[in-house]
Design a protein around this motif. Sequence first.
Motif, PDB file in Angstrom:
ATOM      1  N   UNK A 124     -25.003  -4.087  13.390  1.00 27.31           N
ATOM      2  CA  UNK A 124     -24.418  -4.424  14.494  1.00 27.31           C
ATOM      3  C   UNK A 124     -25.153  -3.503  15.638  1.00 27.31           C
ATOM      4  N   UNK A 125     -24.379  -3.543  17.192  1.00 19.87           N
ATOM      5  CA  UNK A 125     -25.502  -2.481  17.857  1.00 19.87           C
ATOM      6  C   UNK A 125     -24.599  -1.089  17.357  1.00 19.87           C
ATOM      7  N   UNK A 126     -25.693  -0.105  17.674  1.00 19.31           N
ATOM      8  CA  UNK A 126     -24.590   1.233  17.727  1.00 19.31           C
ATOM      9  C   UNK A 126     -24.762   1.518  16.302  1.00 19.31           C
ATOM     10  N   UNK A 127     -25.398   1.017  14.630  1.00 17.87           N
ATOM     11  CA  UNK A 127     -25.172   1.292  13.685  1.00 17.87           C
ATOM     12  C   UNK A 127     -24.844   0.138  12.873  1.00 17.87           C
TER      13      UNK A 127
ATOM     14  N   UNK B 115     -20.972  -7.657  -0.964  1.00 19.76           N
ATOM     15  CA  UNK B 115     -20.460  -6.273  -2.114  1.00 19.76           C
ATOM     16  C   UNK B 115     -19.423  -7.492  -3.168  1.00 19.76           C
ATOM     17  N   UNK B 116     -18.353  -7.670  -2.414  1.00 20.79           N
ATOM     18  CA  UNK B 116     -17.393  -7.950  -3.074  1.00 20.79           C
ATOM     19  C   UNK B 116     -17.422  -9.619  -3.466  1.00 20.79           C
ATOM     20  N   UNK B 117     -18.566 -10.622  -2.149  1.00 23.35           N
ATOM     21  CA  UNK B 117     -19.287 -11.532  -2.818  1.00 23.35           C
ATOM     22  C   UNK B 117     -19.532 -12.047  -4.085  1.00 23.35           C
ATOM     23  N   UNK B 118     -20.297 -10.638  -3.805  1.00 25.63           N
ATOM     24  CA  UNK B 118     -21.116 -10.577  -4.953  1.00 25.63           C
ATOM     25  C   UNK B 118     -20.474 -10.466  -6.985  1.00 25.63           C
ATOM     26  N   UNK B 119     -19.692  -8.925  -6.262  1.00 27.00           N
ATOM     27  CA  UNK B 119     -19.127  -9.129  -7.256  1.00 27.00           C
ATOM     28  C   UNK B 119     -17.847 -10.053  -8.531  1.00 27.00           C
TER      29      UNK B 119
ATOM     30  N   UNK C 244     -18.889   3.665   1.223  1.00 29.68           N
ATOM     31  CA  UNK C 244     -18.180   1.948   1.590  1.00 29.68           C
ATOM     32  C   UNK C 244     -18.794   1.815   0.149  1.00 29.68           C
ATOM     33  N   UNK C 245     -20.292   1.627   0.133  1.00 26.46           N
ATOM     34  CA  UNK C 245     -19.771   0.832  -1.667  1.00 26.46           C
ATOM     35  C   UNK C 245     -19.332   1.427  -2.670  1.00 26.46           C
TER      36      UNK C 245
ATOM     37  N   UNK D 163     -18.350  -3.860   7.494  1.00 25.46           N
ATOM     38  CA  UNK D 163     -17.185  -4.922   7.409  1.00 25.46           C
ATOM     39  C   UNK D 163     -18.119  -5.789   6.654  1.00 25.46           C
ATOM     40  N   UNK D 164     -18.821  -5.997   7.207  1.00 27.41           N
ATOM     41  CA  UNK D 164     -19.882  -7.243   6.720  1.00 27.41           C
ATOM     42  C   UNK D 164     -20.549  -6.252   5.340  1.00 27.41           C
TER      43      UNK D 164
END
Lengths: 161, 155
Positions: B98-101, B111-115, B143-144, B105-106
């Motif tokens: 996203x803008x600036x970094x 990662x939660x979906x994949x898990x 974050x991971x 959240x995404x």
Amino acid sequence: MRTSFIKKKKNASTDVALQITSMADIFMILLVFLLKNYATSVTNIAPTAHLSLPEVNKSKGVIKETLKVEIANDLVMIDQKPALALHAFQFDPSEDGPGGVSPTVARVLNEQRKLRPEPNMDSSLLVMADQQTPYSTIKRVVASAASAGFVDLQLVVVQGE
Amino acid sequence: MSGPVGDGASNQDVDLNLAPIIDCFTVLITYLLVTASFLTLSSVDVSVSATGTGAPPPESTGPPPMTMAIELKAGGNLEIQIRGGAENKKLSYNVPGETGGWNMALLTSRLQEIQGKWPAITEVSVTAEPAIIYKDIVSILHEIQNVMPKVYISG
């Protein structure tokens, strides 16, 4: 004898009693606080090189005291001793070894490993790097550490709020 | 400060000299203030993934294990690659910045979906482009680890 109507000034007392009891109380409380802080802080983990650590919110990792590697703008320090000079976080071209390993860093880490109390059991390394360090530099240090047998890394961060 | 010393018959006032105590306290407090560190340090624990030199692994008859690798790219973009499994999958997900970094959240939700989809994936290998700075790498690693504690960094 005529009573003099001119009132003579009595000599003002020049003795000033300095109340240092309250100062001693404050000093005692301050001292206890600082000693408590000094005893519980991990003073050996304070970075020695001129580097600013990255900040991470709510980091849970607990630092275990082990061999420390510091990566600053102009040098790599291992166990608080300069190991290799860098130029704006970049390694010298002569340090480009096989597998992306820096021969000097790997050699120093191997020497330090032999000095550890349990050289075959200790695979942990404390990494303190400046927040502006590029991944290419981190990768080379990590590869050198892995070649010396240090595969568990603790990346030191400042705990944010 | 002073106080009486002795029995009632012969009280003597003893002056307690606080000046040397204050001197010691001043020096000690000055030293402790200079050396105290008021930063709270913590750590992000990672392991180093194998770089592939050495004896080849023995041939296995079963399907290759599922692995996940995350690559940090310029512009705040992340690429999640999933390999292996019974069908020898090769999947790739993008997490645009996203803008600036970075879009934390995404990334967390992906990662939660994949898990949830592939519970066999318990480890993540992280790489980055050479110019990505350490501060961003550590933020992403942290974050991971909130979703998958076991993280490897490529050496």
